[in-house]
Design a protein around this motif. Structure first.
Motif: not given
Lengths: 388, 388
Positions: B313-315, B324-325, B366, B368-370, B372
């Motif tokens: 996940r992105y977060d 992350k990210g 989602q 920025g959370r789950q 990209d």
């Protein structure tokens, strides 16, 4: 100059484009030039993309190598390379060749000190190489593909301008042929990569399916190895039937022969102890499930025969269709023997492994019953030769 | 004769070998001849292996087609083909060309009645075609590769013997170039077959693994389609990153993203109702199992990143490594969005399918959370354009 070798060289240069291995091609050219033009030695400096340098690819002649090993690779700063890359020869002579004697004479007349320096260094390199003429090959107007290096003529004569013009023309043919061969090689490499990708992916997925069935670890790979050995053995006497294409099909069919097991419930695949008739029936469905999975793939139609019929028996008592004798495709009959051998010599929930000798005895006994006699015979021969 | 076009034709003939599409090559040659030699029309009869015939591949000229359509295909019994295949011209003239006027004159002198008949019929065919000279191309000594057919010169002059000799030389270059192009085409076809075999087999096996998981029928194919759409969308603004190679890798990675499910017990995959934490943990292992299966395949190293990280996940709250990210490879981030969208819009044991609109809303939420953000944005654009 002797005109007689020109026709031969020209014809040779034209057929060259059908030689698709760059190395072979270059060796051919240099050998040809040495023989026909009667120079003491010759070499080709060829551009190598990976190293971004020019490599002395071949250098030969009756008097042996004259080119020191340390000079076998030249990068973009090398004077001789710069001289031709920047097409300085156009400034000096009205063709593409650099001839040592002419260059030497011309030196005094050059006013541009950079050019003078470059020519001086280039001529010095020619001295080291024992080279009297350099003939560059370009691809397009810009790219220096390579340089043909010529030693002295054996009769002591110098190269005439018509001779040099002829070499320039030949060098152009050579450049095209080399470029063509390089493209061919790239395509062949690509093909080899795809072939390898296909095999490796199939092997990995077959192994993953093997792993589902706790009893058959490594089974697929072993069946594949034995199947291919059998086919090669049969091919010793019948090259036409057991050709490359057959071997390739058999290879893939062996890898995929149990693919249908993916559709069988784990509870049955991994059951401890013997299976009841219903469970047996369920397991036997794996051949037809395999067909269902692979059916949509047009390229696999020959291969599917091996997947579908590898549990048929020569006496007609097998499944799924009860095919008999010659009705069973050869590809399936081969997998059948290899599959049975591996099942007998591996541990299963319902039996301990047999020794190889016992398993071979059983295959002999089943020849003409479970197994196609010619395939059983080939298998037994392989065993006797210690190949299994 | 005008000597000026020779140099041009010669240069062109040499560069021809880098044209690897036989059709393009032949069209080039005929166009070149018509323009440079200034004949009314020209054509090439080319051997076609599959049909075992000679096909009039191109025929053009400013005065339009002069060759009747019915004559566009000639088999081995055709007199003109026989004449050249049997190299009868060698008996009559001391070169390879058949010139209409010369043939006509020579007829009276022939005593062999079979040869006379054959020449007569060949000349008759030339009349029908409006052709004044035929120049054959051979591959090796034996194989007639094709025949160049030349109409009248526009200035009314006849072809001189030096001109014909020149055409024979060019025809040899052309024969080589065509042969080379054919070999190239065969290799390219082989490559295309291997590529197709690989894709189809991977698709079939992925579908079979899908079938194990009762809830995910067709999932793999849908994820693959959506992933590729997203990458194409991103490629509109960044061609360099989302190039052909990336698309090919993404295609394979999407097909194989759930390959590791083959190692998850059926009881968990097909469980009715929500999973307990331990079962969830077991299911989450499918990404690493996928890596284990594919790891040995050198060619798949980029692709494995997609298989391994498509549940990150992105977060940073995803699995298996909590990347992350920007740490998450793009190939995985794309599959992640496509995978989540398909899961939301399909029926699962623990939820009814969401509508597309609801699923897109969720992806937006989602971002920025789950997910990209750049990939979520591309996905939303696609949805607005009606492509999803």
């Amino acid at each position: 100059m002797a005109i007689d070798y020109k026709k031969e060289l020209e014809t040779a240069a034209k057929t060259m484009i059908l030689v698709h291995k760059p190395d072979t091609l270059i060796k051919m050219i240099v050998r040809m030039i040495i023989e026909k033009v009667k120079v003491s030695h010759a070499g080709i400096l060829l551009y190598n993309k990976e190293k971004n340098s020019y490599i002395l690819t071949v250098s030969r002649g009756p008097v042996g190598l004259r080119i020191p090993a340390g000079f076998a690779r030249m990068d973009m700063h090398n004077p001789l390379i710069r001289f031709f890359k920047e097409r300085k020869n156009k400034l000096i002579f009205n063709n593409d060749c650099l001839v040592y004697d002419k260059g030497k004479k011309f030196l005094k007349r050059i006013e541009d000190s950079d050019l003078k320096q470059l020519l001086l260094q280039s001529l010095y390199q020619m001295e080291i190489f024992g080279v009297v003429a350099c003939i560059p090959s370009y691809y397009g107007d810009e790219n220096l593909l390579g340089i043909l290096l010529l030693g002295k003529k054996k009769d002591g004569a110098t190269f005439g301008s018509d001779e040099l013009n002829f070499f320039i023309a030949i060098a152009q043919d050579v450049a095209m042929a080399i470029r063509n061969a390089q493209l061919f090689s790239e395509l062949e490499l690509e093909l080899e990569k795809k072939r390898s990708l296909f095999y490796h992916t199939t092997i990995a997925l077959a192994a993953a399916i093997d792993a589902k069935d706790h009893y058959t670890h490594g089974h697929t790979q072993r069946v594949t190895d034995v199947s291919l050995e059998i086919a090669k053995k049969l091919g010793e006497k019948n090259k036409k039937e057991f050709n490359e294409q057959f071997l390739e099909d058999l290879h893939i069919a062996s890898l995929l022969h149990d693919i249908g097991k993916i559709g069988i419930p784990e509870a049955i695949l991994n059951k401890q102890g013997p299976l009841n008739p219903e469970e047996r029936k369920k397991i036997n469905e794996h051949t037809n499930i395999g067909v269902t999975i692979l059916q949509p793939i047009r390229e696999l139609q020959n291969i599917i025969l091996g997947v579908k019929y590898h549990h048929e028996r020569y006496d007609g008592l097998g499944y799924p269709d009860g095919l008999k004798g010659e009705e069973i495709p050869l590809i399936a009959s081969i997998i059948s023997v290899a599959d049975a051998f591996d099942a007998m010599t591996s541990e299963r929930s319902y039996h301990l492994p047999k020794s190889k000798e016992e398993a071979v005895e059983e295959i002999k006994r089943q020849s003409g019953r479970q197994f196609d006699p010619q395939i059983a015979a080939a298998f037994i021969k392989l065993f006797r030769e210690g190949k299994i």
